[in-house]
Design an enzyme around this catalytic site. Structure first.
Site, PDB file in Angstrom:
ATOM      1  N   GLY A  38      -2.869  34.053  55.824  1.00  0.00           N
ATOM      2  CA  GLY A  38      -3.917  33.173  55.283  1.00  0.00           C
ATOM      3  C   GLY A  38      -3.733  31.760  55.801  1.00  0.00           C
ATOM      4  N   ARG A  46      -4.308  38.800  59.984  1.00  0.00           N
ATOM      5  CA  ARG A  46      -3.185  39.625  59.521  1.00  0.00           C
ATOM      6  C   ARG A  46      -3.245  40.854  60.418  1.00  0.00           C
ATOM      7  NH1 ARG A  46      -5.352  37.745  54.288  1.00  0.00           N
ATOM      8  NH2 ARG A  46      -3.904  36.182  53.506  1.00  0.00           N
ATOM      9  N   GLY A  81       3.198  32.761  56.289  1.00  0.00           N
ATOM     10  CA  GLY A  81       3.887  33.093  55.048  1.00  0.00           C
ATOM     11  C   GLY A  81       4.955  34.148  55.243  1.00  0.00           C
ATOM     12  N   ASP A  82       5.422  34.734  54.154  1.00  0.00           N
ATOM     13  CA  ASP A  82       6.567  35.649  54.268  1.00  0.00           C
ATOM     14  C   ASP A  82       6.241  36.912  55.081  1.00  0.00           C
ATOM     15  OD1 ASP A  82       4.971  36.651  52.252  1.00  0.00           O
ATOM     16  OD2 ASP A  82       6.623  37.199  50.931  1.00  0.00           O
ATOM     17  N   THR A 140       1.576  28.234  53.840  1.00  0.00           N
ATOM     18  CA  THR A 140       0.865  29.037  52.834  1.00  0.00           C
ATOM     19  C   THR A 140       0.564  28.189  51.613  1.00  0.00           C
ATOM     20  OG1 THR A 140       1.077  30.835  51.222  1.00  0.00           O
ATOM     21  CG2 THR A 140       3.126  29.998  52.121  1.00  0.00           C
ATOM     22  N   ASP A 157       0.455  29.325  48.738  1.00  0.00           N
ATOM     23  CA  ASP A 157       1.043  29.985  47.562  1.00  0.00           C
ATOM     24  C   ASP A 157       2.401  29.416  47.135  1.00  0.00           C
ATOM     25  OD1 ASP A 157      -1.133  31.659  47.733  1.00  0.00           O
ATOM     26  OD2 ASP A 157      -0.072  33.220  48.828  1.00  0.00           O
ATOM     27  N   ASP A 168       5.336  30.424  47.880  1.00  0.00           N
ATOM     28  CA  ASP A 168       6.086  31.579  47.378  1.00  0.00           C
ATOM     29  C   ASP A 168       7.287  31.919  48.266  1.00  0.00           C
ATOM     30  OD1 ASP A 168       4.584  32.360  49.536  1.00  0.00           O
ATOM     31  OD2 ASP A 168       3.827  34.202  48.633  1.00  0.00           O
ATOM     32  N   ARG A 175     -13.638  20.821  32.970  1.00  0.00           N
ATOM     33  CA  ARG A 175     -13.340  20.302  31.621  1.00  0.00           C
ATOM     34  C   ARG A 175     -14.493  19.433  31.095  1.00  0.00           C
ATOM     35  NH1 ARG A 175      -9.330  20.056  27.870  1.00  0.00           N
ATOM     36  NH2 ARG A 175      -7.557  20.781  29.091  1.00  0.00           N
ATOM     37  N   MET A 189      -5.771  30.900  42.955  1.00  0.00           N
ATOM     38  CA  MET A 189      -5.089  31.802  43.908  1.00  0.00           C
ATOM     39  C   MET A 189      -3.570  31.729  43.750  1.00  0.00           C
ATOM     40  SD  MET A 189      -7.017  31.717  47.538  1.00  0.00           S
ATOM     41  CE  MET A 189      -8.403  32.800  47.858  1.00  0.00           C
ATOM     42  N   ARG A 228      -1.640  34.683  45.139  1.00  0.00           N
ATOM     43  CA  ARG A 228      -1.181  36.075  45.348  1.00  0.00           C
ATOM     44  C   ARG A 228      -0.267  36.488  44.206  1.00  0.00           C
ATOM     45  NH1 ARG A 228      -1.851  39.042  49.923  1.00  0.00           N
ATOM     46  NH2 ARG A 228      -2.304  37.226  51.153  1.00  0.00           N
ATOM     47  N   ALA A 262      -4.114  22.007  30.763  1.00  0.00           N
ATOM     48  CA  ALA A 262      -4.578  23.330  30.312  1.00  0.00           C
ATOM     49  C   ALA A 262      -3.839  23.731  29.040  1.00  0.00           C
ATOM     50  CB  ALA A 262      -4.344  24.362  31.403  1.00  0.00           C
ATOM     51  N   GLU A 263      -4.566  24.396  28.139  1.00  0.00           N
ATOM     52  CA  GLU A 263      -3.959  24.819  26.869  1.00  0.00           C
ATOM     53  C   GLU A 263      -3.050  26.022  27.084  1.00  0.00           C
ATOM     54  OE1 GLU A 263      -6.936  23.440  27.002  1.00  0.00           O
ATOM     55  OE2 GLU A 263      -6.625  21.816  25.564  1.00  0.00           O
ATOM     56  N   ARG A 323     -16.579  31.096  29.118  1.00  0.00           N
ATOM     57  CA  ARG A 323     -17.051  31.231  30.498  1.00  0.00           C
ATOM     58  C   ARG A 323     -15.853  31.442  31.424  1.00  0.00           C
ATOM     59  NH1 ARG A 323     -21.040  31.333  28.017  1.00  0.00           N
ATOM     60  NH2 ARG A 323     -23.069  30.330  28.392  1.00  0.00           N
TER      61      ARG A 323
HETATM   62  O1  F6P Z   1      -1.747  33.835  50.779  1.00  0.00           O
HETATM   63  C1  F6P Z   1      -2.797  32.946  50.669  1.00  0.00           C
HETATM   64  C2  F6P Z   1      -3.933  33.557  49.877  1.00  0.00           C
HETATM   65  O2  F6P Z   1      -4.983  32.603  49.787  1.00  0.00           O
HETATM   66  C3  F6P Z   1      -3.562  34.075  48.483  1.00  0.00           C
HETATM   67  O3  F6P Z   1      -3.452  33.042  47.546  1.00  0.00           O
HETATM   68  C4  F6P Z   1      -4.674  35.042  48.238  1.00  0.00           C
HETATM   69  O4  F6P Z   1      -4.263  36.066  47.364  1.00  0.00           O
HETATM   70  C5  F6P Z   1      -4.939  35.617  49.591  1.00  0.00           C
HETATM   71  O5  F6P Z   1      -4.437  34.691  50.543  1.00  0.00           O
HETATM   72  C6  F6P Z   1      -6.406  35.863  49.883  1.00  0.00           C
HETATM   73  O6  F6P Z   1      -6.492  36.463  51.104  1.00  0.00           O
HETATM   74  P1  F6P Z   1      -7.847  36.692  51.907  1.00  0.00           P
HETATM   75  O7  F6P Z   1      -8.159  35.412  52.616  1.00  0.00           O
HETATM   76  O8  F6P Z   1      -7.548  37.799  52.831  1.00  0.00           O
HETATM   77  O9  F6P Z   1      -8.917  36.994  50.902  1.00  0.00           O
END
Ligand code: F6P
Length: 327
Positions: free
Chosen positions: A15, A76, A106-107, A130, A132, A134, A159, A174, A176, A191-192, A251
């Site tokens: 991504g 990918r 990313g990883d 990334t 994320d 992560d 809000r 997002m 992942r 955020a609550e 919502r």
């Molecule tokens: O890893 C980055 C990310 O944006 C994640 O947060 C998300 O789950 C995923 O890629 C979405 O991937 P795609 O662009 O293939 O929908």
């Protein structure tokens, strides 16, 4: 002693994330500064397999530091995870005389690099690109800061309207299978509740807390949910709350890919530039297969195979802060 490296390749994979262009620019310009030829590999590993490789000059990366996305495009690539795909990729690198790679991703991208370099002895340097955040071994990943600020801007706007109508909003972000975007954006927008994959959520407790708030007329509530959270994301949670609290005015807003785009923040541009510079220095010093992170504002080098295995942890303290501040 091994001959000095002369040609390197750079690619973005997985991504996209804001700041990838700043990293590409840093790799190209540092490489040229050291007298190297730098090749851009298009569409991640797909460009290696399909021989979409072109030489980059200093001017090729002009006017990109402020742009989101990636000028090299990304993908990918399933074929690269097959031995035949990697063989094609290696043959194409040889055609161009490329002796080392910088992989921004990313990883999953690092896993590919690790397998490839163990089969073909090509030094690979990974940069964490990334949204994320992560990946263990770095305090921040390229793109996280921008993405989280995009989420914050959106949640602040939500809000306003939530407040006007006295509504409960569930906002899905997002990440992942990581909860960092939710955690940071949730804390900074007050955020609550924040639901993340790293901590199991008791939905019974959540409903009890919402009912208690309803009783004391606290009607505006923001729940930030990480997409990878156990309960199944914002829509599932909304279904459940509607069942348990049918009168709740609720919502759902799924922020989605807006979190991936946009001009990178100053922070992302700076870390991307530092990491890109150090990636080239590593290749010149004949350092093989490391992933470059930044820990406590210092460069941190970890073997690629460790970077792919570990995840960051979220301590109890973070969740305590959320609970105390959102009463
Ligand atoms: O890893 C980055 C990310 O944006 C994640 O947060 C998300 O789950 C995923 O890629 C979405 O991937 P795609 O662009 O293939 O929908």
């Amino acid at each position: 002693m091994k001959n000095k490296i002369k040609r390197i390749g750079v690619l973005t994979s997985g991504g996209d994330s804001p700041g990838m262009n700043a990293a590409i620019r840093a790799v190209v310009r540092t490489g040229i500064y050291h007298g190297l030829e730098v090749y851009g590999i298009m569409r991640g590993y797909s460009g290696m397999v399909d021989n979409e490789i072109q030489k980059l000059e200093s001017r090729s990366v002009a006017n990109i530091i402020q742009r989101g996305g990636t000028i090299l495009k990304t993908s990918r690539c399933k074929e690269f995870f097959e031995p035949g795909g990697r063989k094609k990729a290696f043959d194409n690198l040889q055609k161009h005389g490329i002796e080392g790679l910088v992989i921004i991703g990313g990883d999953g991208s690092f896993r590919g690099a690790q397998i490839f370099s163990s089969e073909y002895d090509i030094p690979c340097i990974g940069l964490p690109g990334t949204i994320d955040k992560d990946i263990a071994g770095t305090d921040f990943t390229i793109g996280f800061d921008t993405a989280v600020n995009t989420a914050v801007e959106a949640i602040d706007k939500i809000r306003d309207t939530a407040d006007a109508h006295d509504r409960l909003f569930i906002i899905e972000v997002m990440g992942r299978d990581a909860g960092y975007i939710a955690l940071h954006s949730g804390i900074s927008t007050g955020a609550e509740h924040i639901l993340i994959p790293e901590k199991k959520t008791s939905v019974i407790d959540l409903i009890a807390s919402l009912q208690e708030k309803e009783k004391r007329k606290k009607l505006v509530n923001m729940i930030v949910v990480a997409e990878g959270e156990d309960f199944g994301g914002a829509d599932e949670l909304a279904k459940h709350i509607r069942k348990e609290m049918p009168n709740q005015d609720l919502r759902v807003c799924i922020l989605g890919h807006i979190q991936r785009g946009g001009s990178p923040s100053c922070f992302d541009r700076v870390i991307a530039s530092r990491m890109g510079y150090h990636a080239v220095e590593c290749l010149i010093e004949n350092t093989h297969n490391v992933f470059i992170g930044i820990v406590n504002n210092k460069m941190n080098y970890m073997p690629l195979n460790e970077a792919v295995k570990k995840k960051q942890r979220i301590s109890e303290e973070w969740m305590k802060i959320v609970k105390i501040l959102a009463t």
